[in-house]
Structure formats: C-alpha cells, structure tokens
Scaffold this motif. Sequence first.
Motif, short mmCIF file in Angstrom:
data_model
loop_
_atom_site.label_atom_id
_atom_site.label_comp_id
_atom_site.label_asym_id
_atom_site.label_seq_id
_atom_site.Cartn_x
_atom_site.Cartn_y
_atom_site.Cartn_z
N THR A 144 -4.62 5.98 -0.83
CA THR A 144 -3.36 6.09 -0.77
C THR A 144 -3.03 7.26 -0.85
O THR A 144 -2.30 8.04 -1.92
CB THR A 144 -2.21 5.14 -1.50
N PHE A 154 -6.47 14.13 6.90
CA PHE A 154 -7.44 12.77 7.52
C PHE A 154 -8.45 14.09 8.10
O PHE A 154 -9.58 13.79 8.47
CB PHE A 154 -6.55 12.49 8.89
N LEU A 168 -7.20 3.36 4.15
CA LEU A 168 -6.65 4.54 3.55
C LEU A 168 -5.06 4.25 4.62
O LEU A 168 -5.41 3.52 5.65
CB LEU A 168 -7.00 5.97 5.02
N GLY A 169 -4.05 4.47 3.37
CA GLY A 169 -3.14 4.64 3.89
C GLY A 169 -1.94 5.27 3.55
O GLY A 169 -2.35 6.60 2.62
N ILE A 170 -0.96 5.35 3.76
CA ILE A 170 0.25 7.05 3.72
C ILE A 170 1.73 6.11 2.74
O ILE A 170 1.56 5.10 3.54
CB ILE A 170 0.57 7.21 5.35
N PRO A 192 -3.62 5.08 10.33
CA PRO A 192 -3.53 4.05 8.95
C PRO A 192 -4.02 2.41 8.96
O PRO A 192 -3.83 1.38 9.38
CB PRO A 192 -2.85 4.77 7.38
N ASP A 193 -4.69 2.24 7.19
CA ASP A 193 -5.02 1.08 7.32
C ASP A 193 -3.46 0.05 7.23
O ASP A 193 -3.49 -1.23 6.54
CB ASP A 193 -6.38 0.17 6.55
N VAL A 195 1.10 1.26 5.42
CA VAL A 195 1.54 1.87 5.16
C VAL A 195 3.09 1.38 3.93
O VAL A 195 3.68 0.18 4.15
CB VAL A 195 2.98 2.40 6.04
#
Length: 423
Positions: A144, A154, A168-170, A192-193, A195
């Motif tokens: 994250t 990335f 992967l997230g933000i 992203p997977d 948020v």
Amino acid sequence: MKCVDDFRLRLGKQELVPVMIGGMGVDISTATLALEAARLGGVGHISDAMVPTVTDRRFNTKYVKSKLARYKFNVENPDKSLVQFDLGLLEEATRLHVGNTMQRKEGGGLVFINCMEKLTMNAPKETLRVRMRAALDAGIDGITLAAGLHLGSFALIEDHPRFRDAKLGIIVSSLRALQLFLKKNGRSGRLPDYVVVEGPLAGGHLGFGMDWAQYDLASIFGEIRDWLRSEQLDIPLIPAGGIFTGSDATAFLEAGAGAVQVATRFTVSRECGLPEKVQQEYFKASEEDIEVNQLSPTGYPMRMIKSCPAIGDSIRPNCEAYGYLLDAKGSCSYIDAYHKAQQEAAPGAKRAPVWEKTCLCTHMRNFDCWTCGHYAYRLKDTSHRREDGSYQLLSAEHVFQDYQYSKDNKIALPPREVCLMVG
C-alpha cells in the motif's frame, strides 16, 4: 439489517472479509496484529517505517548501532548530508521483517506492507525502491503506497517479477490525487488493485491542510466512486478514517465500498505494539485531548493526543542513528527548529524545548508520539474499566469480529477479566 460479514472484498480471484487494518508505524501495526487479520480472513498491514529500527527491537540486529558508529563524528553538525543509509543493510532488514512475518502467516487473508513516500531517508527514490523490492522478494502479499502522491513508484518496481502478481494499492484523500497517480503510472499498463480513500478523521498524518474539518469522508468517497464508474474502472475503494463501528463500515459497503480500513480501535489490542502504559493514555483521552497540529517534519498535519511527551521536547536530532526523514539534501525541518530554539534560549539555559516541530524518528521509536484517530476518545466505550481505574485491553480477534458482525451501531464489550484472589 446487514452487517459487514454480508459483503466480501474481491481482489482478483480472492474473496476476503472486507476489513483491512491500517498500517500504523513505527511497529504499532505489529506482525502479530497483521497476522491476526489474515487469520480471520481479512487484510492486515505491517509498516515499513523505520524498518532497521524495528528489526533491532524484534530480532536483536544492530543496524542503528552500526549506523550511529559510522556517523558519530557528525552528531553536533547541523548539516546531515553525509548521513546515508547502507542500501544493502536496508534491503536485509526489510527482508528479515517481511520474511519472518510471511513465514508465520495462516488463514485465508492477506498481509500487506504500508510504504511511505515521505520516508525520504536522504535518498528518496533509492531507499523507496529498495524497500518495495525487498518486500516483494520476501513474499509480501501486497504493498500500500502511503504518505505521498507516488507518481513514480510503479516505475521503481515494474521490472520486478512480482509486479503483476502482488496486490498494489494507493492511499489518496482526493479525486485529484488519484487522477494524478493513474495518469503518471499509466505507462506501466497496470492499474492499482485497490484504492484506500482516507478522510480527515484518520490518525497520524493527514492528506489535508489545516482546513481538514471542511472535508468529510463520505463526500470524497462518493466523488471518487462516481468518477471511477464514469470511467468504467473497476477498482475496489476502501474508505478509511473515522469508521468506528461495524455499522459505520456497513454503510460504506452498502454505498459501494469494497472494504473498509480501520486502525484506531486496534491501538488498544494486546497484539498492538504500543506499551500498555501508552494504551491507557489512549483509553483516558477525552475529545479535548486530541488535536491536529503541524509538528511533523514531513509537512503534513498530524493528529495526536496533545499530552504526549513528543510535544515541546528538547531532544537533540538523532539523524546519525535514525535520519528517516532527511530529504535528498540531508535536511529536516526539526533540525532547523531545534537549532533555532537553542539560539533563542536565554544565556546559560539548559537545552531549550522545541515547540515548532518534533523529532518524529526518535519519538515514534520510543512510542512517545501518540498519534491517533479523531474518535480515539471513544475507546473507553469499547472496554471495561478495572477497579484501579485502568482499562482492560482487548484482543485483536474481538475487535475484528465486532466490526465483522455488529449491527445497529452497537459495540460488543469483551468478557470481563477474571481476578484471582491470592492467599
């Protein structure tokens, strides 16, 4: 009436209980806490904040001691540009922390690591690259991206063999931030997977200015949700900040959230890394005891309990040992604030208190900076008060399952401790 357990977070082919425990540094979100979330079918976070310091505590390594020995000659020098992290040792520490955590994982959930862009470490791009790649090497389920826009993050890992395998997230606090992230990272060909949408009532650093009270999580979440739908982007949204009950969580899930991220209620769990004497301060806090201030050297506003020892302390900058917030030029606003306070002190006075900023590295390491969510003053309502006035600690399982199953804004209290009479 629905509850959180009536929903599921879908990440790829995996279905999870839609409860994510946020990444609280420094080692407040312990591996043990994250592993409990995974065991129960949700998502837990460890934090990569000050990983060498954390591994020293957990595994008896000597990263901090060796770094201090290397740069001890520079302790009195306000110029910290020479103080660098050994990237090989940083990689080693990250692999140790993450690898040990993943080896212990059980259950159907996931363990992610929270990576802060503002943890600049006198080489922002290089140290972030090492931390993320080492975590992927060590088997972390996901990363994250936190405390920053991560416009180039990335690119730092897109050639890693697990770039498309790991989740992967933000974390964002506005639609604009998400749009910038997607635009800048678009060339990677990877969305992203998930948020995390963090509102103004969250704990620790905030993605808002000091006008934070003018914003609300539901409105920000709704704006981002509607925009993603208009763009036909199927990315799970995970609201965070001020979600204190299972009913709070259910309302967001019914509004289209993929899951919720929660943290404050886990600060008083036995699996949390805070010492119990500090956890009792969280229990005792009133609403008036909690403030948002500008003491963080990161430049972000920060929410904390205002009686914490970090505020107004006079500690000398410990960059030679720590130095996690040094920018690319070796500067930190606490160093400036410290020397300014000493220069303005009365002649012959002892080391002057520093009110303008706080030495976040030292105080987070010592659990003296009591960051918290807005609703921390409600923690006393989640437990039993003991005869001596202190409060009973909770299990992470109890808190997690209260989120998972509770309805009608109720909070389930834990079973009372049994006091054994001696004699």
